[in-house]
Motif scaffolding. Structure first.
Motif, PDB file in Angstrom:
ATOM      1  N   HIS A 107       0.836  -1.202   0.000  1.00 15.01           N
ATOM      2  CA  HIS A 107       0.000   0.000   0.000  1.00 15.01           C
ATOM      3  C   HIS A 107       0.874   1.257   0.000  1.00 15.01           C
ATOM      4  CE1 HIS A 107      -3.396   2.614   0.798  1.00 15.01           C
ATOM      5  NE2 HIS A 107      -2.767   3.111   1.867  1.00 15.01           N
ATOM      6  N   GLU A 108       1.921   1.251   0.825  1.00 20.61           N
ATOM      7  CA  GLU A 108       2.843   2.394   0.845  1.00 20.61           C
ATOM      8  C   GLU A 108       3.532   2.558  -0.506  1.00 20.61           C
ATOM      9  OE1 GLU A 108       3.247   4.655   3.059  1.00 20.61           O
ATOM     10  OE2 GLU A 108       1.930   3.773   4.566  1.00 20.61           O
ATOM     11  N   LEU A 109       3.862   1.459  -1.152  1.00 18.87           N
ATOM     12  CA  LEU A 109       4.510   1.519  -2.453  1.00 18.87           C
ATOM     13  C   LEU A 109       3.587   2.110  -3.512  1.00 18.87           C
ATOM     14  CD1 LEU A 109       6.930   0.880  -4.232  1.00 18.87           C
ATOM     15  CD2 LEU A 109       6.056  -1.449  -4.508  1.00 18.87           C
ATOM     16  N   ILE A 110       2.307   1.754  -3.445  1.00 21.48           N
ATOM     17  CA  ILE A 110       1.345   2.306  -4.401  1.00 21.48           C
ATOM     18  C   ILE A 110       1.246   3.817  -4.237  1.00 21.48           C
ATOM     19  CG2 ILE A 110      -1.101   2.394  -5.001  1.00 21.48           C
ATOM     20  CD1 ILE A 110      -1.250  -0.582  -4.336  1.00 21.48           C
ATOM     21  N   LEU A 111       1.110   4.271  -2.980  1.00 29.32           N
ATOM     22  CA  LEU A 111       1.037   5.708  -2.732  1.00 29.32           C
ATOM     23  C   LEU A 111       2.303   6.411  -3.223  1.00 29.32           C
ATOM     24  CD1 LEU A 111      -0.529   5.778   0.857  1.00 29.32           C
ATOM     25  CD2 LEU A 111      -1.683   6.090  -1.353  1.00 29.32           C
ATOM     26  N   PHE A 112       3.438   5.770  -2.990  1.00 26.27           N
ATOM     27  CA  PHE A 112       4.720   6.329  -3.434  1.00 26.27           C
ATOM     28  C   PHE A 112       4.752   6.466  -4.956  1.00 26.27           C
ATOM     29  CE2 PHE A 112       8.805   4.817  -5.247  1.00 26.27           C
ATOM     30  CZ  PHE A 112       9.559   5.957  -5.050  1.00 26.27           C
ATOM     31  N   GLU A 113       4.344   5.425  -5.666  1.00 23.62           N
ATOM     32  CA  GLU A 113       4.412   5.457  -7.122  1.00 23.62           C
ATOM     33  C   GLU A 113       3.410   6.438  -7.711  1.00 23.62           C
ATOM     34  OE1 GLU A 113       4.320   1.608  -8.896  1.00 23.62           O
ATOM     35  OE2 GLU A 113       6.314   1.068  -8.139  1.00 23.62           O
ATOM     36  N   LEU A 114       2.243   6.530  -7.091  1.00 21.93           N
ATOM     37  CA  LEU A 114       1.265   7.510  -7.570  1.00 21.93           C
ATOM     38  C   LEU A 114       1.814   8.931  -7.428  1.00 21.93           C
ATOM     39  CD1 LEU A 114      -2.080   6.048  -6.158  1.00 21.93           C
ATOM     40  CD2 LEU A 114      -1.385   6.174  -8.557  1.00 21.93           C
ATOM     41  N   THR A 115       2.475   9.195  -6.314  1.00 25.52           N
ATOM     42  CA  THR A 115       3.062  10.522  -6.104  1.00 25.52           C
ATOM     43  C   THR A 115       4.183  10.778  -7.101  1.00 25.52           C
ATOM     44  OG1 THR A 115       2.565  10.318  -3.742  1.00 25.52           O
ATOM     45  CG2 THR A 115       4.098  12.041  -4.387  1.00 25.52           C
ATOM     46  N   ILE A 116       5.002   9.781  -7.335  1.00 22.76           N
ATOM     47  CA  ILE A 116       6.101   9.920  -8.292  1.00 22.76           C
ATOM     48  C   ILE A 116       5.552  10.178  -9.704  1.00 22.76           C
ATOM     49  CG2 ILE A 116       7.946   8.662  -9.475  1.00 22.76           C
ATOM     50  CD1 ILE A 116       8.777   9.700  -6.777  1.00 22.76           C
ATOM     51  N   PHE A 215      13.613  16.609  -9.528  1.00 22.02           N
ATOM     52  CA  PHE A 215      14.527  15.617  -8.968  1.00 22.02           C
ATOM     53  C   PHE A 215      14.644  15.760  -7.454  1.00 22.02           C
ATOM     54  CE2 PHE A 215      15.667  16.447 -13.367  1.00 22.02           C
ATOM     55  CZ  PHE A 215      15.564  15.178 -13.901  1.00 22.02           C
ATOM     56  N   GLN A 216      14.498  16.965  -6.968  1.00 32.38           N
ATOM     57  CA  GLN A 216      14.419  17.142  -5.517  1.00 32.38           C
ATOM     58  C   GLN A 216      13.166  16.462  -4.976  1.00 32.38           C
ATOM     59  OE1 GLN A 216      14.589  21.214  -4.143  1.00 32.38           O
ATOM     60  NE2 GLN A 216      13.695  20.698  -2.163  1.00 32.38           N
ATOM     61  N   THR A 217      12.063  16.625  -5.703  1.00 29.39           N
ATOM     62  CA  THR A 217      10.815  15.961  -5.300  1.00 29.39           C
ATOM     63  C   THR A 217      10.978  14.452  -5.299  1.00 29.39           C
ATOM     64  OG1 THR A 217       9.513  17.778  -6.226  1.00 29.39           O
ATOM     65  CG2 THR A 217       8.369  15.689  -5.863  1.00 29.39           C
ATOM     66  N   GLN A 222      10.932   9.644  -2.181  1.00 34.68           N
ATOM     67  CA  GLN A 222      11.594   8.379  -1.851  1.00 34.68           C
ATOM     68  C   GLN A 222      11.936   8.319  -0.367  1.00 34.68           C
ATOM     69  OE1 GLN A 222      14.815   8.463  -4.777  1.00 34.68           O
ATOM     70  NE2 GLN A 222      13.994   6.584  -5.691  1.00 34.68           N
ATOM     71  N   ALA A 223      12.463   9.419   0.159  1.00 34.61           N
ATOM     72  CA  ALA A 223      12.816   9.447   1.582  1.00 34.61           C
ATOM     73  C   ALA A 223      11.587   9.224   2.454  1.00 34.61           C
ATOM     74  CB  ALA A 223      13.471  10.781   1.928  1.00 34.61           C
ATOM     75  N   GLU A 224      10.485   9.855   2.107  1.00 33.43           N
ATOM     76  CA  GLU A 224       9.256   9.686   2.890  1.00 33.43           C
ATOM     77  C   GLU A 224       8.734   8.259   2.787  1.00 33.43           C
ATOM     78  OE1 GLU A 224       6.135  10.750   5.410  1.00 33.43           O
ATOM     79  OE2 GLU A 224       8.069  11.676   4.954  1.00 33.43           O
ATOM     80  N   SER A 229       8.072   3.084   5.398  1.00 31.75           N
ATOM     81  CA  SER A 229       8.293   1.637   5.325  1.00 31.75           C
ATOM     82  C   SER A 229       9.137   1.158   6.499  1.00 31.75           C
ATOM     83  CB  SER A 229       8.981   1.275   4.005  1.00 31.75           C
ATOM     84  OG  SER A 229       8.182   1.627   2.900  1.00 31.75           O
ATOM     85  N   LEU A 230      10.165   1.936   6.841  1.00 31.77           N
ATOM     86  CA  LEU A 230      11.005   1.575   7.972  1.00 31.77           C
ATOM     87  C   LEU A 230      10.220   1.594   9.277  1.00 31.77           C
ATOM     88  CD1 LEU A 230      13.796   0.889   9.096  1.00 31.77           C
ATOM     89  CD2 LEU A 230      14.286   3.340   9.208  1.00 31.77           C
TER      90      LEU A 230
END
Length: 541
Positions: A107-116, A215-217, A222-224, A229-230
């Motif tokens: 789920h976190e990965l999906i949110l990450f990819e949607l944002t990317i 690229f900053q985004t 990615q950091a978030e 995830s951590l």
């Protein structure tokens, strides 16, 4: 048609060098034009590679994207596996917990990819495939307008020459007026396009900070994502460890004694109690107990069953040598000897005392220094070995014989020397420590002892140490093989015991047929071989 023909002719003239193309852009804008193509190439390549990194299908809704993720598939597999194994097994619990965790990570990965996709991938696509191409398209249009302007100007000047007028005079007439209007109109269109292109180019340069922010985004998102995830993984780790720590069936071979006792809630190590109580039932009169090596496959199976906390008494009651071998293996595979590294020098110094009474007192002092867990198990074992010597006429296991084959598994040096050296010096000293303790077990440890501490052993019927285990698990054969390989670092294995016995047999002493090896025998043997015996030569009472 005529205008188009003139344009083509003008273009041909410029191509072959007969006419010069008017350059309407400044030097700065010409540099920007070159940079446009480079930025387009880099943005296109980055967009392509970044899209390849996304695991979900791009441009689909969340549900479809989730189904395509490998993490989602893994989570489903784990949850289904947990349902098959059930919550009663540790694997079932762990699979369920890990499956739920993988689902949250998905789920976190999906949110990450949607944002990317929204904040990085799509803007890069617009930059490489829309914004820069539009500027380049406009640049081509300007080049066309410049060509039209140059063509109109050329026609106008040719008309001037044909009328015979000087360059300072303006041609008159309807044709001349038309050519002049055409030239002015072409120049006006070119200026409008040039101004618009210049504005777009300068805007591109001004927005370079915005483009760089993509690229900053990317890094921030990615950091978030990794931070969340951590946090998720760190929150589930205590639960995983709790399942591990509260699970009853834990390996005991090769594990620290105190750790095994703490995890199992016992005072006496499970292999020690199980083997001793079984030997009390079926092995006390077995000749050569602890000396004769058992079947390797039988021993391996018994150790594996003990390692997972179960014992089939019925199966092994007819093979006491396997039981004795399993007990020796447990003592030998302890990370630290039962009599501890810390007290090694105390034991050796005690064995070197000449006066017998003082020597016994020094050994007692060393016993009292043992940690509580080690002391309890050492006392338990010595009381059993003392009881074993009561049948020495039958089993041929005198205190000296027992000390020879079992003593080196109770105490060894932290940094071991070579085998022959240990056999002739150090191991001999250890024998001189263990033999008197066995002979005077009641003086070292007064009072009776209950060997069947947990009440689970003693009769030749199947006994299950862990009540929540319904069947005997299959042993991990590779792990057991590794443990057997690790035995090479222990002071004296079964093979080494036999080496010691062969050492004595060379001088005519065979413990398998005699009543036992006494220190007198050892002293005489060492004298014949010009060896120096320990300071203390204990004489049995």
């Amino acid at each position: 048609m005529k205008k188009q023909f003139n344009r083509m002719r003008q273009l041909a003239n410029q191509t072959v060098g007969r006419a010069e193309k008017t350059e309407v852009l400044s030097e700065d804008l010409l540099q920007v034009e070159k940079r446009l193509e480079l930025v387009k190439q880099v943005s296109h390549s980055t967009h392509k590679k970044l899209t390849a990194c996304l695991q979900g299908q791009q441009g689909v809704d969340v549900d479809k994207k989730s189904k395509k993720l490998p993490l989602t598939t893994l989570a489903q597999c784990m949850v289904e596996g947990a349902a098959v194994l059930g919550d009663e097994s540790l694997l079932g619990k762990m699979l369920k917990l890990c499956g739920e965790t993988q689902e949250k990570l998905a789920h976190e990965l999906i949110l990450f990819e949607l944002t990317i996709e929204r904040d990085v991938v799509d803007p890069l696509y617009d930059l490489a495939e829309v914004e820069i191409p539009n500027i380049q398209k406009q640049r081509k249009h300007l080049a066309k307008l410049v060509l039209d302007m140059d063509s109109a100007r050329t026609r106008y000047y040719q008309s001037t020459k044909s009328s015979g007028l000087s360059s300072n005079l303006q041609p008159t007439g309807a044709k001349a007026d038309h050519l002049r209007e055409e030239m002015e109109e072409a120049a006006n269109r070119m200026e409008i396009c040039r101004d618009q292109l210049s504005a777009d180019m300068y805007s591109f340069v001004a927005k370079e900070m915005d483009y760089a922010s993509y690229f900053q985004t990317l890094i921030e998102v990615q950091a978030e994502y990794h931070r969340k995830s951590l946090e998720l993984l760190q929150s589930v780790l205590p639960q995983i460890k709790a399942h591990q720590e509260t699970w009853v069936e834990k390996p005991c071979y090769g594990k620290p004694l105190e750790e095994h006792l703490a995890l199992s809630g016992r005072d006496i190590a499970f292999p020690i109690e199980a083997c001793v109580t079984m030997l009390l039932e079926c092995g006390m009169q077995e000749e050569g107990l602890f000396r004769i090596a058992p079947s390797a496959s039988k021993l391996k199976k018994l150790k594996a069953s003990l390692d997972c906390g179960v014992m089939d008494v019925q199966e092994y009651s007819a093979d006491p040598h396997a039981i004795a071998g399993a007990l020796k293996s447990y003592l030998r595979e302890l990370p630290e000897p039962l009599m501890t590294y810390e007290l090694y020098n105390d034991w050796i110094q005690a064995s070197n005392i000449q006066d017998q009474d003082k020597r016994l007192q020094a050994l007692l002092n060393a016993c009292e220094k043992l940690p509580p867990a080690n002391n309890n198990n050492f006392k338990y074992l010595i009381k059993f070995l003392s009881k074993l010597t009561e049948d020495q006429d039958v089993n041929k296991m005198t205190p000296g014989n027992i000390a020879i084959v079992l003593g080196p598994n109770l105490l060894w040096m932290h940094n071991e020397g070579n085998i022959p050296e240990m056999m002739t010096t150090v191991s001999l000293q250890i024998v001189g420590i263990i033999e008197p303790i066995i002979q005077h077990a009641d003086w070292f440890f007064p009072g009776e002892i209950e060997f069947n501490v947990t009440g689970n052993y003693g009769s030749p019927v199947h006994t299950n140490h862990n009540s929540n285990y319904s069947s005997m698990p299959s042993p991990d054969m590779e792990q057991m093989e590794r443990k057997q390989n690790d035995q090479s670092r222990r002071p004296l294995s079964v093979a080494t015991d036999n080496m010691m016995l062969e050492f004595y047999k060379k001088d005519g002493y065979d413990p398998s047929i005699s009543t036992g090896i006494t220190f007198k025998h050892i002293y005489l043997t060492l004298s014949r071989h010009n060896q120096t015996p320990p300071t203390s030569t204990y004489t049995a009472h």
